[in-house]
Design a protein around this motif. Structure first.
Motif, PDB file in Angstrom:
ATOM      1  N   THR A   1      14.233 -89.912 115.590  1.00  0.00           N
ATOM      2  CA  THR A   1      13.873 -88.550 115.189  1.00  0.00           C
ATOM      3  C   THR A   1      14.763 -88.007 114.074  1.00  0.00           C
ATOM      4  OG1 THR A   1      15.139 -87.807 117.129  1.00  0.00           O
ATOM      5  CG2 THR A   1      12.733 -87.834 117.323  1.00  0.00           C
ATOM      6  N   LEU A   2      15.365 -88.881 113.287  1.00  0.00           N
ATOM      7  CA  LEU A   2      16.080 -88.426 112.098  1.00  0.00           C
ATOM      8  C   LEU A   2      15.055 -87.887 111.101  1.00  0.00           C
ATOM      9  CD1 LEU A   2      18.755 -88.270 110.469  1.00  0.00           C
ATOM     10  CD2 LEU A   2      18.180 -90.548 109.575  1.00  0.00           C
ATOM     11  N   VAL A   3      15.170 -86.599 110.750  1.00  0.00           N
ATOM     12  CA  VAL A   3      14.166 -85.973 109.887  1.00  0.00           C
ATOM     13  C   VAL A   3      14.838 -85.227 108.743  1.00  0.00           C
ATOM     14  CG1 VAL A   3      12.474 -85.707 111.745  1.00  0.00           C
ATOM     15  CG2 VAL A   3      14.103 -83.854 111.284  1.00  0.00           C
ATOM     16  N   GLU A   4      14.050 -85.010 107.711  1.00  0.00           N
ATOM     17  CA  GLU A   4      14.456 -84.175 106.589  1.00  0.00           C
ATOM     18  C   GLU A   4      13.655 -82.887 106.659  1.00  0.00           C
ATOM     19  OE1 GLU A   4      14.929 -84.947 101.901  1.00  0.00           O
ATOM     20  OE2 GLU A   4      12.864 -85.022 102.624  1.00  0.00           O
ATOM     21  N   ASP A   5      14.351 -81.762 106.639  1.00  0.00           N
ATOM     22  CA  ASP A   5      13.675 -80.470 106.605  1.00  0.00           C
ATOM     23  C   ASP A   5      13.188 -80.222 105.178  1.00  0.00           C
ATOM     24  OD1 ASP A   5      13.721 -77.392 106.089  1.00  0.00           O
ATOM     25  OD2 ASP A   5      13.653 -77.599 108.273  1.00  0.00           O
ATOM     26  N   GLN A   6      11.890 -80.051 105.027  1.00  0.00           N
ATOM     27  CA  GLN A   6      11.308 -79.963 103.693  1.00  0.00           C
ATOM     28  C   GLN A   6      11.783 -78.720 102.930  1.00  0.00           C
ATOM     29  OE1 GLN A   6      10.249 -82.842 103.159  1.00  0.00           O
ATOM     30  NE2 GLN A   6       8.023 -82.909 103.263  1.00  0.00           N
ATOM     31  N   GLU A   7      11.995 -77.649 103.644  1.00  0.00           N
ATOM     32  CA  GLU A   7      12.367 -76.399 102.975  1.00  0.00           C
ATOM     33  C   GLU A   7      13.808 -76.421 102.500  1.00  0.00           C
ATOM     34  OE1 GLU A   7      12.398 -71.560 103.805  1.00  0.00           O
ATOM     35  OE2 GLU A   7      11.396 -72.930 105.198  1.00  0.00           O
ATOM     36  N   SER A   8      14.715 -76.873 103.380  1.00  0.00           N
ATOM     37  CA  SER A   8      16.136 -76.832 103.037  1.00  0.00           C
ATOM     38  C   SER A   8      16.632 -78.127 102.402  1.00  0.00           C
ATOM     39  CB  SER A   8      16.959 -76.542 104.297  1.00  0.00           C
ATOM     40  OG  SER A   8      16.882 -77.633 105.202  1.00  0.00           O
ATOM     41  N   GLY A   9      15.907 -79.230 102.636  1.00  0.00           N
ATOM     42  CA  GLY A   9      16.359 -80.521 102.140  1.00  0.00           C
ATOM     43  C   GLY A   9      17.448 -81.146 102.984  1.00  0.00           C
TER      44      GLY A   9
ATOM     45  N   LYS B   1       9.504-104.641 125.827  1.00  0.00           N
ATOM     46  CA  LYS B   1       8.574-103.882 125.008  1.00  0.00           C
ATOM     47  C   LYS B   1       9.091-103.903 123.568  1.00  0.00           C
ATOM     48  CE  LYS B   1       6.160-100.541 127.939  1.00  0.00           C
ATOM     49  NZ  LYS B   1       6.523-100.945 129.295  1.00  0.00           N
ATOM     50  N   ARG B   2       8.169-104.112 122.671  1.00  0.00           N
ATOM     51  CA  ARG B   2       8.523-104.079 121.257  1.00  0.00           C
ATOM     52  C   ARG B   2       8.384-102.642 120.773  1.00  0.00           C
ATOM     53  NH1 ARG B   2       5.419-107.623 116.630  1.00  0.00           N
ATOM     54  NH2 ARG B   2       6.740-107.107 114.859  1.00  0.00           N
ATOM     55  N   LEU B   3       9.470-102.076 120.271  1.00  0.00           N
ATOM     56  CA  LEU B   3       9.469-100.730 119.718  1.00  0.00           C
ATOM     57  C   LEU B   3       9.619-100.838 118.212  1.00  0.00           C
ATOM     58  CD1 LEU B   3       9.865-100.110 122.719  1.00  0.00           C
ATOM     59  CD2 LEU B   3      11.551 -98.378 122.082  1.00  0.00           C
ATOM     60  N   ILE B   4       8.686-100.252 117.494  1.00  0.00           N
ATOM     61  CA  ILE B   4       8.745-100.278 116.038  1.00  0.00           C
ATOM     62  C   ILE B   4       8.456 -98.884 115.519  1.00  0.00           C
ATOM     63  CG2 ILE B   4       6.344-101.118 115.957  1.00  0.00           C
ATOM     64  CD1 ILE B   4       7.107-102.551 113.324  1.00  0.00           C
ATOM     65  N   TRP B   5       9.308 -98.404 114.638  1.00  0.00           N
ATOM     66  CA  TRP B   5       9.128 -97.048 114.122  1.00  0.00           C
ATOM     67  C   TRP B   5       9.204 -97.085 112.596  1.00  0.00           C
ATOM     68  CZ3 TRP B   5      13.042 -99.015 116.951  1.00  0.00           C
ATOM     69  CH2 TRP B   5      14.341 -98.990 116.438  1.00  0.00           C
ATOM     70  N   GLN B   6       8.489 -96.154 112.001  1.00  0.00           N
ATOM     71  CA  GLN B   6       8.310 -96.177 110.549  1.00  0.00           C
ATOM     72  C   GLN B   6       8.515 -94.787 109.968  1.00  0.00           C
ATOM     73  OE1 GLN B   6       4.329 -97.391 108.847  1.00  0.00           O
ATOM     74  NE2 GLN B   6       5.460 -99.295 108.648  1.00  0.00           N
ATOM     75  N   ARG B   7       9.189 -94.741 108.850  1.00  0.00           N
ATOM     76  CA  ARG B   7       9.454 -93.462 108.196  1.00  0.00           C
ATOM     77  C   ARG B   7       8.207 -92.949 107.477  1.00  0.00           C
ATOM     78  NH1 ARG B   7      10.757 -94.203 102.545  1.00  0.00           N
ATOM     79  NH2 ARG B   7      10.763 -96.427 102.008  1.00  0.00           N
ATOM     80  N   ASP B   8       8.202 -91.676 107.179  1.00  0.00           N
ATOM     81  CA  ASP B   8       7.172 -91.097 106.315  1.00  0.00           C
ATOM     82  C   ASP B   8       7.626 -91.325 104.875  1.00  0.00           C
ATOM     83  OD1 ASP B   8       5.745 -90.139 108.525  1.00  0.00           O
ATOM     84  OD2 ASP B   8       6.955 -88.320 108.593  1.00  0.00           O
ATOM     85  N   ARG B   9       6.883 -92.097 104.129  1.00  0.00           N
ATOM     86  CA  ARG B   9       7.336 -92.513 102.812  1.00  0.00           C
ATOM     87  C   ARG B   9       7.404 -91.367 101.808  1.00  0.00           C
ATOM     88  NH1 ARG B   9       7.910 -97.811 102.817  1.00  0.00           N
ATOM     89  NH2 ARG B   9       6.799 -99.045 104.375  1.00  0.00           N
ATOM     90  N   PHE B  10       6.488 -90.418 101.952  1.00  0.00           N
ATOM     91  CA  PHE B  10       6.447 -89.316 100.996  1.00  0.00           C
ATOM     92  C   PHE B  10       6.300 -87.993 101.736  1.00  0.00           C
ATOM     93  CE2 PHE B  10       4.374 -93.044  99.077  1.00  0.00           C
ATOM     94  CZ  PHE B  10       5.248 -93.278  98.029  1.00  0.00           C
ATOM     95  N   PRO B  11       6.862 -86.923 101.182  1.00  0.00           N
ATOM     96  CA  PRO B  11       6.622 -85.594 101.770  1.00  0.00           C
ATOM     97  C   PRO B  11       5.127 -85.267 101.755  1.00  0.00           C
ATOM     98  CG  PRO B  11       8.379 -85.529 100.116  1.00  0.00           C
ATOM     99  CD  PRO B  11       7.719 -86.870  99.989  1.00  0.00           C
ATOM    100  N   THR B  12       4.668 -84.585 102.788  1.00  0.00           N
ATOM    101  CA  THR B  12       3.260 -84.226 102.900  1.00  0.00           C
ATOM    102  C   THR B  12       3.133 -82.712 102.955  1.00  0.00           C
ATOM    103  OG1 THR B  12       2.786 -86.267 104.100  1.00  0.00           O
ATOM    104  CG2 THR B  12       1.153 -84.498 104.263  1.00  0.00           C
ATOM    105  N   SER B  13       2.259 -82.188 102.128  1.00  0.00           N
ATOM    106  CA  SER B  13       2.043 -80.744 102.097  1.00  0.00           C
ATOM    107  C   SER B  13       1.618 -80.254 103.472  1.00  0.00           C
ATOM    108  CB  SER B  13       0.966 -80.401 101.058  1.00  0.00           C
ATOM    109  OG  SER B  13       0.691 -79.033 101.069  1.00  0.00           O
ATOM    110  N   GLY B  14       2.215 -79.154 103.892  1.00  0.00           N
ATOM    111  CA  GLY B  14       1.872 -78.568 105.182  1.00  0.00           C
ATOM    112  C   GLY B  14       2.703 -79.079 106.340  1.00  0.00           C
ATOM    113  N   ARG B  15       3.517 -80.124 106.105  1.00  0.00           N
ATOM    114  CA  ARG B  15       4.383 -80.650 107.157  1.00  0.00           C
ATOM    115  C   ARG B  15       5.811 -80.192 106.886  1.00  0.00           C
ATOM    116  NH1 ARG B  15       2.539 -86.989 108.011  1.00  0.00           N
ATOM    117  NH2 ARG B  15       0.506 -86.559 108.988  1.00  0.00           N
ATOM    118  N   PRO B  16       6.420 -79.489 107.831  1.00  0.00           N
ATOM    119  CA  PRO B  16       7.771 -78.951 107.586  1.00  0.00           C
ATOM    120  C   PRO B  16       8.865 -80.011 107.601  1.00  0.00           C
ATOM    121  CG  PRO B  16       7.061 -78.463 109.827  1.00  0.00           C
ATOM    122  CD  PRO B  16       5.873 -79.064 109.133  1.00  0.00           C
TER     123      PRO B  16
END
Length: 435
Positions: A41-49, A122-137
């Motif tokens: 759950t490492l995330v980038e806040d789109q508004e603040s960066g 169990k195989r756990l695989i997670w993937q980042r969001d490659r690009f910022p998406t409009s409407g997603r904070p």
């Protein structure tokens, strides 16, 4: 053995008076998900960066998703068949909703974390969001993959479900879909549990999709046993169960009449007096077993393995594309593999090598070679690859370092070992290229 990472879901309840849905308002939380030291759950806040390791949303949707997909998360290994080829980007939409947290939806953005059962892990695989998406904070930043103990993942999901149900009761929120679904799962008797897991291995939701196939599932359970049944359920299409059982029955009759391969019996007796290093993972086990076989037979790493001495085969049309061969030995017969006709020579050799693994290392009189990607099938594939094209031999035949090899190099070595170039590439990727 290497330490196995664990899935950890942690949360702190937060006040959310403006949230309308009572089950969401009651379970609003700061949620952190990690696999070992990796923060999913490492995330980038789109508004603040800025970045953080947690998300803010209700825990209820995660608990409800886990309950509604409980049996599939425990037993449906089918998504693994296409995961290596296509990744999460082209995941089948139904499988995506059932196995990835991103499929939870409910108006909230969850990480693209897939949970795929593959045997003891169990195989756990997670993937980042490659690009910022409009409407997603927020945008998820982490990529990763891990094999996690199956039971520990189940326990973590149960702890989430239990915590959410307790929180809802404390907040006076009752009669939710989660409460009803989890109560039904908890009431399941042993026979129901067995049926639900069998249906899930077929890729079916036991409660909403399995009823048309109930008699066929029960017939399969009556005619097949143990690993044979498990391998069958992991690979066959539900609508083809009846035809596939008839195919296995016909193949069994031919196997019982097959002549004995004396060399295979002698080799198996030799192996029972030897020991292969177990390996930490399924693929390591397969590699080590293949090396023992080649060592006993006195084969150099560049020598081509002659399969015809050790396993006989006949062609018979298969009843289902997921079942590539059925084989076995009974009494003084075999091993014989009944293989779908028309397979290219290299593919056929690989299939027969997987069949030989069953005869040499397992005790079942009848077995299947399938398209499934459970841990058991991974052992087979790793054994076949190392038996036919040893990594050490590939390295010796390469005229350049592995990291600068080109397709022509792979094609030439594949022709030498009589395997497909894909086998050579897998051996390079998994054993010769630096990590």
């Amino acid at each position: 053995m290497n330490a196995v990472p664990e899935l950890a879901i942690r949360w702190e309840w937060e006040a959310a008076p403006s949230v309308k849905a009572p089950e969401h308002r009651a379970t609003w939380a700061r949620i952190e998900i990690a696999v070992g030291a990796e923060h999913v759950t490492l995330v980038e806040d789109q508004e603040s960066g800025s970045s953080r390791r947690s998300i803010y949303c209700p825990l209820y949707p995660l608990a409800e998703w886990a309950a509604y997909n409980w049996w599939l998360l425990r037993a449906d290994a089918r998504p693994a068949r296409s995961l290596d080829l296509w990744g999460l980007e082209h995941y089948d939409s139904r499988q995506f909703r059932r196995h990835s947290l991103r499929g939870i939806g409910d108006g909230f953005l969850w990480p693209n974390l897939a949970l795929i059962p593959e045997g003891e892990h169990k195989r756990l695989i997670w993937q980042r969001d490659r690009f910022p998406t409009s409407g997603r904070p927020i945008r998820f930043l982490a990529d990763g993959e891990a094999f996690v103990d199956r039971d520990s993942v189940d326990r973590e999901l149960v702890s989430v479900i239990s915590a959410v149900l307790t929180r809802l009761a404390e907040q006076g929120v009752t009669d939710t879909p989660l409460e009803k679904e989890w109560a039904e799962i908890q009431r399941a008797d042993p026979d129901e549990v067995e049926f639900c897991l069998a249906a899930a291995r077929l890729g079916l939701d036991p409660y909403s999709e399995a009823e048309p196939y109930q008699q066929l599932i029960m017939r399969a359970a009556a005619e097949l046993r143990g690993d044979l049944l498990g391998d069958f359920l992991d690979a066959v299409e539900p609508a083809r169960i009846g035809q596939a059982l008839e195919w296995i029955r016909g193949a069994r009759a031919e196997i019982e009449q097959a002549p004995e391969a004396e060399a295979a019996r002698t080799l198996r007796e030799e192996l029972r007096r030897s020991r292969a290093a177990p390996g930490n993972w399924s693929w390591e086990k397969g590699w080590n077993q293949a090396r023992v076989v080649r060592r006993i037979l006195g084969l150099a790493d560049q020598d081509v393995f002659d399969l015809s001495t050790y396993v006989n085969s006949i062609d018979r049309p298969t009843a289902d594309r997921g079942l590539q061969a059925v084989g076995g030995s009974t009494g003084g017969s075999g091993p014989l593999a009944v293989v779908e006709p028309g397979r290219p020579g290299a593919s056929r050799r690989f299939t027969l090598s997987r069949a030989l693994w069953h005869y040499l290392w397992e005790s079942e009189p009848l077995f299947l070679v399938t398209t499934a990607y459970t841990e058991r099938q991974k052992v087979e594939r790793a054994f076949a690859a190392e038996l036919l094209a040893p990594a050490q031999g590939i390295g010796e035949l390469l005229s350049v370092p592995p990291e600068i090899a080109i397709q022509d190099d792979l094609d030439g070595i594949a022709a030498h070992f009589q395997v497909s170039p894909m086998v050579i590439k897998h051996q390079l990727d998994n054993q010769l290229l630096p990590i």
